[in-house]
Design an enzyme around this catalytic site. Sequence first.
Site, PDB file in Angstrom:
ATOM      1  CB  SER A 112      44.917  87.743 -18.776  1.00  0.00           C
ATOM      2  OG  SER A 112      43.777  88.323 -18.726  1.00  0.00           O
TER       3      SER A 112
ATOM      4  CG  ASP B  96      23.422  75.657 -27.324  1.00  0.00           C
ATOM      5  OD1 ASP B  96      24.106  76.843 -27.342  1.00  0.00           O
ATOM      6  OD2 ASP B  96      23.068  75.052 -28.334  1.00  0.00           O
TER       7      ASP B  96
ATOM      8  CG  HIS C  56      45.041  91.751 -15.416  1.00  0.00           C
ATOM      9  ND1 HIS C  56      44.619  90.271 -15.007  1.00  0.00           N
ATOM     10  CD2 HIS C  56      44.958  91.676 -16.709  1.00  0.00           C
ATOM     11  CE1 HIS C  56      44.113  89.816 -15.777  1.00  0.00           C
ATOM     12  NE2 HIS C  56      44.330  90.328 -16.970  1.00  0.00           N
TER      13      HIS C  56
END
Length: 425
Positions: free
Chosen positions: A140, A348, A401
């Site tokens: 993951s 940023d 998953h």
Amino acid sequence: MRGLRATAHRFSVPLDHADPDSVLIEVFAREYTSLEHGEEDAARLPWLLFLQGGPGGRGVRTTHLSGWMKAAARKFRILMLDQRGTGLSTPADAATLAVLPTPEAQADYLAHFRADSIVADAELIRRRLGSPPWTVFGQSYGGFCTLTYLSYAPEGVDRALITGGLAPLSGRPDEVYRATFARVQERNDEYFSWYPEDRDLVTRIARHLDDVEERLPSGERLTARRFQIVGSFLGGNTRVHGLHYLLEDAFTDTADGQRLSAAFLEQVHGIVSRASHPLYALLHESIYCQGFDSSWAAQRILAEYPQFRDDAPDVLLTGEMIYPWYFEEDPALRPLRAVAEVLAAKADWGPLYDPDVLATNTVRAAAAVYRHDIYVDRGLSLTTAAAVRNLQVWETDEFHHDGIADDGEAIFERLLSMTRRGAEA
């Protein structure tokens, strides 16, 4: 412990690897080896670094070898990293962040807890252990970190194995959440086709929570929208069926009529509380950000999917998405609300991947892509796979998953075999 030996390691690393004068923090790792190897033989085995899911999840604690670890321990010394800020590494939570004077200072600190810093830690640790390039296994979010490793320190990787973790290399998180909401709705539909009696029960619980004050063991009121988080079960392979066991515990008869049972509320608390892993809530959306802000992407995209509203006629369950109201309703997160807002507005963020390096990658790499993964979209994963040279893909519909929790041994062995020298690229 049964069949294994465990050895603790602690490493001092700079908070900011780019600043030689940076303060030091500690990163903890635990080495696991099989007792099938004597101590001297085990010390000669090559290293395998495991990067777990997250962000904000500590390394696996085990008392015996099973699943993928059993398979890996036949050939490797496993280094289980508590990624910075988690487990026994220097913590990053409400208590420790409170020593910093402003939410902006806290955000500047947390900016050093993403994949780029985790990879820099790993490389420093590898060199201190005296290891040649090692095998990196990422599950993951650990797969996201592995792609960062291949981007910025490929010389430290002998081969890379990834399960359910091929991150988009560019683009805003909006695309990720559009795919996630669509997949989660499909999984809701599938679940309710198995357990039709739970369809009305989920909505009944949500409406009950609107009308009746039910409190979790930690004292706060449980709301319908927070209850929807139990949809995290939907990402599981066989774990998904545990959702039915949870829901069947929901109501009990009392002198005041039907109320939610103590057993149900206890279980729900364990699912919806971020007390043990606050970094997950703080940094989850930032793992997709490179040069732009997230602006609470999941909350914004939710507006495009009104069927997921907590007041919808048929309430759907959600899962891993993070919303700003988490920081109001979860007592563990309330002290972090201001810094969460700063992080959501931060534009940023530095780069996490180098597409040019990945396009010329020479490290042997293999990835399992789960066709019906609700959290790491198949289409986005395959786009990333096509952009990484020398990466072989095993696409399968056998697992969801958390596939390595169900048949980790077979998955690990398959990926490892795909990276044998001489295997077709």
